[in-house]
Enzyme design. Structure first.
Site, short mmCIF file in Angstrom:
data_model
loop_
_atom_site.label_atom_id
_atom_site.label_comp_id
_atom_site.label_asym_id
_atom_site.label_seq_id
_atom_site.Cartn_x
_atom_site.Cartn_y
_atom_site.Cartn_z
N ARG A 127 -21.70 30.79 -20.32
CA ARG A 127 -21.83 32.23 -20.05
C ARG A 127 -22.97 32.78 -20.89
O ARG A 127 -22.82 33.07 -22.08
CB ARG A 127 -20.52 32.95 -20.38
CG ARG A 127 -20.56 34.46 -20.14
CD ARG A 127 -19.23 35.11 -20.52
NE ARG A 127 -19.28 36.55 -20.33
CZ ARG A 127 -19.74 37.41 -21.23
NH1 ARG A 127 -20.21 36.99 -22.38
NH2 ARG A 127 -19.74 38.71 -20.97
N SER A 148 -12.09 36.52 -12.17
CA SER A 148 -11.50 37.45 -13.14
C SER A 148 -10.68 38.47 -12.38
O SER A 148 -11.18 39.13 -11.47
CB SER A 148 -12.60 38.16 -13.94
OG SER A 148 -13.32 37.25 -14.73
N LYS A 155 -17.26 40.67 -25.67
CA LYS A 155 -17.82 41.29 -24.46
C LYS A 155 -17.97 42.78 -24.70
O LYS A 155 -17.00 43.49 -24.95
CB LYS A 155 -16.90 41.05 -23.26
CG LYS A 155 -16.84 39.61 -22.80
CD LYS A 155 -15.93 39.45 -21.59
CE LYS A 155 -16.53 40.07 -20.36
NZ LYS A 155 -15.72 39.83 -19.15
#
Length: 211
Positions: free
Chosen positions: A39, A111, A140
């Protein structure tokens, strides 16, 4: 996707560690992670060619150790390098559309925070769901408010049976609660990527969730 492979699901990009990402991944694998997601996000992330180079380097490490390699969001990159799967969010196109663009063997994770999102993911033939945040997280910048392990209990109560991974603010102190709530695995970033000794951190987590 075999749900046992989701047990200790490590997520990382270059922005998530002060160390060499390749070395962190090697240590995490030695410590017992069962799946890895690349990611690369945010202002500190690498771009374009550097991103692909890093992805290929990390993929090679995962291949050597038979660890599934998932790419976050970037379908084109995932297909180009031959990843094992792709993970998409609610802002991306549906899993059913993504599946048309990837080889049959690649898995698709989605998600999903709410029951409606989870049900849609199931209808779109997602292979697993990532749900959270379980707890407050700093990994995040755009993270939503925590839903807690109770969010997983609710999904199970209303009939969501596909594999679920809890994500967001998970540490040694709370990982067991997430699994007890009905998750098949826990997904972590900073608990491993920012640990002084990633191998030790991963091993402690693996031992904890096997109890």
């Amino acid at each position: 996707m075999n749900k046992e492979l989701l047990l200790l699901y490590f997520i990382m990009g270059s922005q998530d560690t002060e160390q060499n990402p390749a070395e962190v991944l090697k240590q995490a694998i030695a410590g017992g992670i069962t799946c890895f997601q690349f990611r690369e996000k945010g202002p500190a992330a690498t771009q374009a060619l550097q991103m692909e180079e890093l992805a290929r380097e990390l993929l090679s490490i995962c291949r050597t150790h038979s660890i599934p390699f998932i790419v976050n969001d970037d379908v084109e990159l995932a297909v180009k390098i031959g990843a094992d799967g792709i993970h998409i969010g609610q802002g991306d196109e549906p899993a059913s559309e993504v599946k048309k663009k990837i080889p049959p063997h690649m898995v698709v994770g989605v998600s999903a925070k709410t029951l409606a999102e989870a049900e849609r993911a199931v209808q779109d033939k997602a292979d697993y769901i990532g749900t959270g945040p379980m707890y407050a997280t700093t990994s995040k910048e755009d993270a939503d408010d925590p839903i807690g392990p109770e969010g997983i209990q609710d999904l199970r109560k209303f009939g969501i049976t596909i594999p679920i991974v809890g994500i967001g603010g998970i540490t040694e102190a709370n990982a067991a609660r997430v699994l007890k709530a009905g998750a098949d695995g826990v997904s972590l970033i900073s608990a491993i990527s920012r640990a002084p000794e990633p191998e030790k951190a991963a091993r402690s987590l693996r031992q904890l969730i096997h109890k």
